[in-house]
Design a protein around this motif. Sequence first.
Motif, PDB file in Angstrom:
ATOM      1  N   HIS A  14       0.819  -1.212   0.000  1.00 29.70           N
ATOM      2  CA  HIS A  14       0.000   0.000   0.000  1.00 29.70           C
ATOM      3  C   HIS A  14       0.859   1.270   0.000  1.00 29.70           C
ATOM      4  N   LEU A  58      -1.974   5.216   6.328  1.00 24.45           N
ATOM      5  CA  LEU A  58      -1.586   3.811   6.457  1.00 24.45           C
ATOM      6  C   LEU A  58      -1.224   3.375   7.886  1.00 24.45           C
ATOM      7  N   ILE A  75      -9.046   2.587   5.166  1.00 25.69           N
ATOM      8  CA  ILE A  75      -8.275   3.548   4.383  1.00 25.69           C
ATOM      9  C   ILE A  75      -9.010   4.874   4.262  1.00 25.69           C
TER      10      ILE A  75
END
Length: 148
Positions: A14, A58, A75
């Motif tokens: 990510h 994150l 998220i």
Amino acid sequence: MRTFRPTRRWFAVHALVALAISTLGGYFAAESIAQGWVEGALVGLALVGPGIALLLRLPQIGARFDATELHLKNIFRSVVIPRSMIDDVNTDPRVARVSWSTPKGAPRTTTVSAAHVGVTYLFPRSTLAKEHQFLRDVAHWAHHGNAL
């Protein structure tokens, strides 16, 4: 109370996506400015912000459940779901969703971002044991009420 944090691999994938979005947006904006293309520069700058926002979000991603509620820091948003409102938990990390109802009865589905590996399918199912076990624990807790 049970807490789940994404694996380092999840963070790495990510973070790379977030960096790619920001870098490509910045490059596109710089090239557009150099060529005098204002609209292109705006599009490029519009990509930089979400990439940086994702990168900053994150470290906060996670999930936990206690005696009465499931807390998801995803998220894009955070949500608290009362155990009594949970209808189903999909325990496949490639899907990782909780189906639930609002107090007025409206159906909702929320992804468990911390345990969700998405559509990449880069990782064999055997490497997703930690995510799968957490989702199974959430499903057991939701249906039986026992905080594991």
